[in-house]
Design an enzyme around this catalytic site. Structure first.
Site, PDB file in Angstrom:
ATOM      1  N   ASP A   1       0.595  -1.651   0.114  1.00 41.92           N
ATOM      2  CA  ASP A   1      -0.155   0.117  -0.112  1.00 41.92           C
ATOM      3  C   ASP A   1       1.112   1.477   0.091  1.00 41.92           C
ATOM      4  OD1 ASP A   1      -1.848  -2.053   0.248  1.00 41.92           O
ATOM      5  OD2 ASP A   1      -2.531  -1.105   2.365  1.00 41.92           O
ATOM      6  N   VAL A   2       0.532   2.485  -0.508  1.00 41.46           N
ATOM      7  CA  VAL A   2       1.232   3.337  -0.467  1.00 41.46           C
ATOM      8  C   VAL A   2       1.219   4.004   0.855  1.00 41.46           C
ATOM      9  CG1 VAL A   2       0.799   6.314  -0.829  1.00 41.46           C
ATOM     10  CG2 VAL A   2      -0.364   4.526  -2.433  1.00 41.46           C
TER      11      VAL A   2
END
Length: 319
Positions: free
Chosen positions: A152-153
């Site tokens: 995920d970012v």
């Protein structure tokens, strides 16, 4: 398939699909059924239904109407969006841990996506590697060539990218066969009971929120193992091992247990505790990655230390 409709019916602006509603979707909302059948987001499916681009037995219906198994569904699918472009750019904090002719292992900083995607204009691992002169495998969609798994970012840590076509093929197969060891460290709210356990619960898109995922009956099989490493008055440090790799899997499973990752406001974390620890994202870190090297067949293992923001939060919890 090309079709012509009278005014007020389906507009032939895209690919028209006609099919019966399967038994598994009986009783589901029309927008949700369209979303499930065609892999669209709920927002896109709802917009499509509201525009009159979905007919049930030849009639346009509200998005909240329930569909019945066997009913005939006719849908005009939107034209596919153009693939995002990979832009070579220096990514501060992106560190190459290991590189050879087949793979490159990176330590991904927070705020960096694995690859370009619609709606994301920030830095990417692929763009950062291009700026560093790394040639990535051409297998996979244009914007995610060489990507065999993602973080995920807002999740930091170690990830591998394929540089050769052989590496891409073998690593994709290894991830799918659950032959890659993926260990994360997470700080969660409260204390889990039992202190060590397994969450085996299917995950799919959240029925009401496009940007979230949830434990959903009929979702994709998802298995998470956890073990408590250290306990604090208000939180616990966990070692988490993934068997599967669904989007937001750890965050969803821990939230389902009512022990969300500290700082993870999207999945129910306490904002007061997040602020006290100075966290602007979830306390979740891809700590270790081990797999068989795609060319030498030797077992390789890579470890990533905690970044500063997670280390500071952990220090506050220990004080």
């Amino acid at each position: 398939m090309t079709s012509t409709y009278d005014a007020g019916h389906l507009r032939p602006t895209g690919d028209v699909r006609s099919l019966p509603v399967p038994d598994g979707l009986d009783g589901m909302r029309l927008d949700q059924a369209v979303s499930r059948l065609f892999g669209l987001s709920r927002t896109t499916a709802a917009t499509l239904v509201e525009a009159g681009d979905a007919l049930v037995d030849g009639v346009a219906r509200p998005k909240s109407d329930r569909v019945s198994a066997g009913s005939w569904l006719e849908v005009v699918l939107p034209a596919p969006a153009a693939a995002p472009t990979v832009i070579a750019e220096t990514v501060p904090g992106l560190r190459v841990v290991y590189s050879d002719d087949d793979i490159v292992v990176v330590d991904k900083p927070v705020g960096v996506a694995a690859h370009p995607s619609p709606g994301w204009s920030g830095p990417t691992v692929i763009g950062g590697l291009a700026a560093l002169g790394h040639t990535i495998a051409t297998s996979g969609a244009a914007e995610r060539q060489g990507i065999v798994h993602r973080l995920d970012v807002g999740t930091t840590g170690v990830m591998v990218v394929a540089k050769s076509e052989q590496a891409y093929s073998l690593l994709k197969r290894a991830f799918k066969a659950r032959e890659v060891e993926k260990r994360y460290h997470a700080v969660v709210q409260g204390h889990l009971d039992p202190l060590r356990g397994t969450v085996d619960a299917p995950i799919d898109r959240h029925p009401h929120h496009d940007y979230r995922w949830a434990v959903v009956a009929g979702g994709k099989p998802s298995i998470t193992h956890y073990d408590t490493l250290e306990a604090f008055p208000a939180a616990s440090l966990l070692d988490v091992r993934l068997e599967t790799g669904r989007t937001h899997q750890i965050r969803v499973h821990l939230s389902t247990l009512r022990h969300p990752c500290v700082g993870d406001l999207t999945y129910g974390a306490d904002p007061t505790l997040s602020a006290r620890l100075g966290l602007a994202r979830q306390w979740l870190h891809a700590h270790e990655l081990a797999f068989e090297h795609p060319r030498t067949a030797e077992q390789v293992r890579f470890v990533s230390d905690y970044p500063d923001d997670l280390e500071v939060a952990l220090r506050i919890l220990r004080d």
